[in-house]
Motif scaffolding. Structure first.
Motif: not given
Length: 352
Positions: A90-101
């Motif tokens: 949810t939202g358009n930003r989540n720093l708890a997710l390792d997006l590169p992984a």
């Protein structure tokens, strides 16, 4: 017959997602709901057996629905989820997710837009509640007491915002217009020119009748030394993490109030706890913490705040964004993205 898609819905404490996901075709979707949040996989205090418990919970699922940053997904956890095909957040930003992984694994990650001034309203509510002793007096009346300590007026006092982005500006505007507070601001790269632009965007004059800037940029030291209310409005990053520590807290006036509705790790938690235990400032009002949900044995829960010389402390459980209409819209968007994904369509609000 095809095998149903296995979906895990995490950390929906209010159950807003349930009627939406349960309305899906049960022949196509096998849905499980988990309202209890396990310790974060990447937290230094999380033991290996709890990490394994989290993996065992999540490993069977093809799709995981998350709420903000309640359950982090670091690289090590993602690597242990071989069945995962889609992550909905949810939202358009989540720093708890390792997006590169996620990207390396080819796992799409979709956010959900929408929202309101919920965090702004919550922050203002905390400031007022701390200044007016609302929680303490409420408890006193309910337990047979009456008045406790005098309240303080905000009128004409100095409001210090650490960060003057969208939320910092919105809160500063309310405190200036509604309560006549003078506003000072600081962040690492904030300039007076940028602060003037924010004042204009807020519908305020750049300068007051006395010629003083409406949003006056000061040094970090001046803000913490002089503000009657210090409100934190920064994005958590490697640079901002721990930027408010013992040094800054020692500068604060004994009558000051500290408010944090942004992220817990922006303030060094041990330093803040120590300062409040010693009664260094009047009060703290906090909606965010290093570890959420707070452990039952947390010092925040077990200390007798406001007693024996300790500062008064007002705590809320990260409610800044928890507004019914917002959560409802986010889960609607998750359902739409799930259906887009299954239909091979482009996802809305892809995070990478």
């Amino acid at each position: 017959m095809s095998v149903p898609v296995k979906i895990a819905v995490l950390d929906d404490y209010q159950g807003i997602s349930e009627p939406k996901f349960k309305a899906l075709d049960p022949a196509k979707y096998d849905i499980s709901f988990f309202k209890d949040t396990l310790l974060p996989y990447n937290h230094p205090e999380t033991p290996q057996d709890v990490k394994d418990q989290l993996v065992a919970r999540l490993e069977p699922f093809n799709v995981i629905s998350t709420m903000r940053e309640r359950t982090p997904f670091p690289r090590e956890l993602i690597a242990r989820l071989p069945n995962l095909k889609l992550l909905l957040t949810t939202g358009n930003r989540n720093l708890a997710l390792d997006l590169p992984a996620f990207q390396e694994r080819g796992i799409p990650v979709a956010g959900a837009v929408g929202g309101s001034d919920s965090t702004t309203e919550h922050c203002v509510a905390l400031i007022l509640a701390a200044a007016r002793n609302v929680a303490q007096d409420d408890l006193s009346v309910k337990t047979g007491g009456w008045q406790t300590v005098p309240t303080v007026s905000l009128s004409g006092k100095l409001f210090g915002t650490v960060g003057l982005g969208r939320l910092g500006m919105a809160v500063a505007r309310i405190m200036a217009v509604a309560f006549g507070m003078r506003v000072i601001a600081w962040s690492e790269n904030l300039t007076q020119e940028r602060a003037d632009e924010q004042a204009t965007k807020a519908g305020l004059p750049v300068e007051g009748k006395d010629g003083e800037k409406t949003f006056r940029v000061v040094s970090k030291e001046e803000l913490f030394r002089t503000a009657d209310v210090v409100s934190v409005h920064l994005v958590l990053s490697d640079r901002s993490r721990g930027g408010i520590a013992a040094r800054e807290l020692e500068m604060m006036k004994s009558t000051a109030i500290l408010v944090n509705t942004s992220r817990g790790p922006l303030v060094v938690e041990k330093d803040l706890l120590d300062a409040l235990e010693k009664g260094k400032i009047r009060a703290a009002a906090l909606d965010v913490f290093d570890l959420e949900p707070l452990p039952l044995d947390s010092r925040w829960r077990t200390t007798k705040w406001g007693q024996d010389g300790r500062s008064r402390v007002l705590l809320t459980p990260h409610m800044g964004y928890v507004e019914e209409a917002t959560l409802d819209a986010w889960y609607d968007e998750q359902i739409k993205n799930l259906q887009r994904w299954e239909g091979g369509e482009e996802l809305a609000q892809s995070l990478y």
